[in-house]
Design a protein around this motif. Structure first.
Motif, PDB file in Angstrom:
ATOM      1  N   PRO A 159       0.821  -1.213   0.000  1.00 11.18           N
ATOM      2  CA  PRO A 159       0.000   0.000   0.000  1.00 11.18           C
ATOM      3  C   PRO A 159       0.853   1.261   0.000  1.00 11.18           C
ATOM      4  O   PRO A 159       2.009   1.253   0.416  1.00 11.18           O
ATOM      5  N   VAL A 160       0.261   2.354  -0.482  1.00  8.08           N
ATOM      6  CA  VAL A 160       0.954   3.641  -0.494  1.00  8.08           C
ATOM      7  C   VAL A 160       1.256   4.073   0.934  1.00  8.08           C
ATOM      8  O   VAL A 160       0.406   3.982   1.820  1.00  8.08           O
ATOM      9  N   ASN A 161       2.470   4.527   1.152  1.00 13.81           N
ATOM     10  CA  ASN A 161       2.902   4.934   2.487  1.00 13.81           C
ATOM     11  C   ASN A 161       2.639   6.432   2.665  1.00 13.81           C
ATOM     12  O   ASN A 161       3.533   7.267   2.503  1.00 13.81           O
ATOM     13  N   ASN A 162       1.386   6.781   2.986  1.00 18.41           N
ATOM     14  CA  ASN A 162       1.023   8.184   3.154  1.00 18.41           C
ATOM     15  C   ASN A 162       1.740   8.859   4.320  1.00 18.41           C
ATOM     16  O   ASN A 162       2.108  10.035   4.215  1.00 18.41           O
ATOM     17  N   PRO A 163       1.967   8.191   5.459  1.00 13.72           N
ATOM     18  CA  PRO A 163       2.748   8.840   6.515  1.00 13.72           C
ATOM     19  C   PRO A 163       4.149   9.240   6.048  1.00 13.72           C
ATOM     20  O   PRO A 163       4.645  10.313   6.389  1.00 13.72           O
ATOM     21  N   ALA A 164       4.780   8.384   5.230  1.00 16.05           N
ATOM     22  CA  ALA A 164       6.114   8.715   4.720  1.00 16.05           C
ATOM     23  C   ALA A 164       6.056   9.910   3.775  1.00 16.05           C
ATOM     24  O   ALA A 164       6.940  10.767   3.776  1.00 16.05           O
ATOM     25  N   ARG A 165       5.003   9.982   2.969  1.00 17.55           N
ATOM     26  CA  ARG A 165       4.841  11.126   2.064  1.00 17.55           C
ATOM     27  C   ARG A 165       4.677  12.423   2.862  1.00 17.55           C
ATOM     28  O   ARG A 165       5.223  13.470   2.507  1.00 17.55           O
ATOM     29  N   GLN A 166       3.907  12.358   3.935  1.00 12.38           N
ATOM     30  CA  GLN A 166       3.714  13.548   4.756  1.00 12.38           C
ATOM     31  C   GLN A 166       5.011  13.953   5.449  1.00 12.38           C
ATOM     32  O   GLN A 166       5.323  15.145   5.560  1.00 12.38           O
ATOM     33  N   ALA A 167       5.773  12.965   5.922  1.00 10.96           N
ATOM     34  CA  ALA A 167       7.060  13.279   6.543  1.00 10.96           C
ATOM     35  C   ALA A 167       8.012  13.913   5.527  1.00 10.96           C
ATOM     36  O   ALA A 167       8.732  14.868   5.840  1.00 10.96           O
ATOM     37  N   TRP A 168       8.020  13.393   4.314  1.00  9.52           N
ATOM     38  CA  TRP A 168       8.843  13.961   3.234  1.00  9.52           C
ATOM     39  C   TRP A 168       8.505  15.442   3.067  1.00  9.52           C
ATOM     40  O   TRP A 168       9.394  16.292   3.012  1.00  9.52           O
ATOM     41  N   MET A 169       7.202  15.751   2.941  1.00 12.49           N
ATOM     42  CA  MET A 169       6.797  17.143   2.707  1.00 12.49           C
ATOM     43  C   MET A 169       7.168  18.036   3.884  1.00 12.49           C
ATOM     44  O   MET A 169       7.558  19.195   3.706  1.00 12.49           O
ATOM     45  N   SER A 170       7.047  17.523   5.091  1.00 18.54           N
ATOM     46  CA  SER A 170       7.401  18.318   6.259  1.00 18.54           C
ATOM     47  C   SER A 170       8.897  18.614   6.305  1.00 18.54           C
ATOM     48  O   SER A 170       9.313  19.720   6.646  1.00 18.54           O
ATOM     49  N   VAL A 211       5.578   8.402  -5.359  1.00 21.37           N
ATOM     50  CA  VAL A 211       4.695   7.450  -4.693  1.00 21.37           C
ATOM     51  C   VAL A 211       5.568   6.466  -3.918  1.00 21.37           C
ATOM     52  O   VAL A 211       6.400   5.758  -4.498  1.00 21.37           O
ATOM     53  N   LEU A 212       5.406   6.446  -2.620  1.00 21.02           N
ATOM     54  CA  LEU A 212       6.176   5.568  -1.745  1.00 21.02           C
ATOM     55  C   LEU A 212       5.270   4.423  -1.305  1.00 21.02           C
ATOM     56  O   LEU A 212       4.161   4.657  -0.820  1.00 21.02           O
ATOM     57  N   ARG A 213       5.728   3.198  -1.455  1.00 22.49           N
ATOM     58  CA  ARG A 213       4.931   2.033  -1.088  1.00 22.49           C
ATOM     59  C   ARG A 213       5.687   1.162  -0.092  1.00 22.49           C
ATOM     60  O   ARG A 213       6.910   1.089  -0.126  1.00 22.49           O
ATOM     61  N   GLY A 214       4.907   0.501   0.768  1.00 25.17           N
ATOM     62  CA  GLY A 214       5.507  -0.397   1.730  1.00 25.17           C
ATOM     63  C   GLY A 214       6.306   0.346   2.784  1.00 25.17           C
ATOM     64  O   GLY A 214       6.223   1.566   2.915  1.00 25.17           O
ATOM     65  N   PRO A 215       7.099  -0.365   3.580  1.00 24.43           N
ATOM     66  CA  PRO A 215       7.901   0.288   4.627  1.00 24.43           C
ATOM     67  C   PRO A 215       9.021   1.110   4.037  1.00 24.43           C
ATOM     68  O   PRO A 215       9.577   0.792   2.981  1.00 24.43           O
TER      69      PRO A 215
END
Length: 347
Positions: A56-67, A76-80
């Motif tokens: 699945p798409v790693n939305n927490p990682a995407r949010q951390a990236w943006m922060s 698009v980041l998937r998995g751990p």
């Protein structure tokens, strides 16, 4: 104190790691969780290691990236994924700074029971100018049940009755779809498909900008096509553009061709009918006041350097929207349609 590495799963679970961060140990540590890990440097603050997982798409990682990067759009980041400090010339990794680890943890908490609540006030103002028809439109929709809101501004291409009717029908339609999908890009794509088969459209179209707020996310999701714009107010009285116009002049310039004498704003290269759709994420804390507007507003106000001062000084969203339109009409020699939609986020 610092943590050499943090593993972050798509569901928000985290695991701190304490391996030595030279290259061999990194492979034995991080690669146990992130298959075929590829490093993405996030400035001087951190490195994100993402693999080719089909999970699945790693939305927490995407949010951390943006922060960590100040709002830049991640792939698009998937998995751990794993977060560490930056790498040196030899490929060895520094420990993850405590401040950066806290950013990652806050992003993880979003998917682990913590929900952002972003109350807002929004208001829109319009002027027909000296045109026969009002061919701008706006829409605001909110679903309290899912904690999601959508804001839309359309700028019709042309000044005919067909364009007027098109924008009046499609502004609320796009807002409803953005609210349902939680994604402004999908809303514009859906509108494009619908308009293609819409006999009532009769070839009419419009440029658009759409913003979505979601209580589960710490960012505003923006999409646009053409020359309708979004801005955020800065702390220093400036209006910071959040969109980049799709204009024919820019396309000609990229191909080394002369752009001609007309203003780029007069030649939108994208619309609901066809062309590029832009996308942007901006952290809510960096966008306490948003402006979505048509060229009838930003054109005159940017020439007079008034856009930023208005957004900075207006008392509330209603005053800001009204003042933008009022001053734009007064400043333009041949005032046309103008629409301003202002959203104040109460963070």
């Amino acid at each position: 104190m610092s943590t050499p590495a943090v593993i972050l799963w798509p569901d928000g679970r985290t695991l701190p790691l304490q391996p030595h961060l030279h290259q061999d140990s990194r492979r034995r540590g991080i690669d146990l969780y992130v298959e075929d890990a590829r490093p993405y440097p996030l400035g001087r603050q951190a490195t994100l290691h993402a693999g080719g997982a089909a999970g699945p798409v790693n939305n927490p990682a995407r949010q951390a990236w943006m922060s960590l990067t100040g709002g830049s759009l991640p792939p698009v980041l998937r998995g751990p994924v794993a977060f560490t400090g930056p790498a040196d010339r030899d490929g060895n990794l520094a420990p993850l700074p405590t401040a950066s680890a806290d950013v990652v943890q806050r992003a993880a908490d979003l998917m682990d029971g913590c929900v952002y609540t972003t109350p807002f006030t929004a208001s829109a103002a319009q002027a027909r100018g000296e045109r026969t028809y009002q061919c701008d439109a706006h829409a605001i929709r909110r679903d309290r049940r899912v904690g999601r809101s959508a804001f839309v501004v359309l700028d019709g291409i042309g000044a005919t009755p067909d364009v007027h009717h098109f924008v009046q029908r499609y502004a609320p339609r796009i807002a409803r779809e953005a609210l349902r999908a939680g994604n402004p890009v999908k809303a514009l794509i859906a509108a494009r498909l619908a308009a293609t088969a819409d006999r009532q459209a009769r070839g009419a179209t419009a440029t658009a900008v759409v913003a979505v707020l979601d209580s589960r996310h710490s960012y505003v999701h923006i999409a646009w096509c053409g020359t309708t714009r979004a801005y955020r107010a800065s702390r220093f009285g400036a209006a910071i553009p959040l969109t980049a116009d799709h204009v024919r002049a820019a396309q000609l310039h990229r191909h080394g061709l002369p752009a001609g004498g007309r203003a780029p704003q007069a030649w939108p290269a994208s619309s609901i009918a066809a062309g590029s759709i832009g996308e942007r994420f901006i952290e809510s804390r960096r966008a306490s006041r948003l402006l979505l507007c048509t060229d009838g507003v930003y054109g005159p106000l940017e020439r007079l350097h008034r856009l930023g001062p208005i957004l900075d000084s207006a008392e509330d969203a209603k005053s800001a929207a009204a003042q933008c339109v009022r001053e734009a009409v007064a400043a333009d020699i041949d005032p046309g349609n103008g629409t301003a939609l202002v959203v104040d986020l109460h963070l």
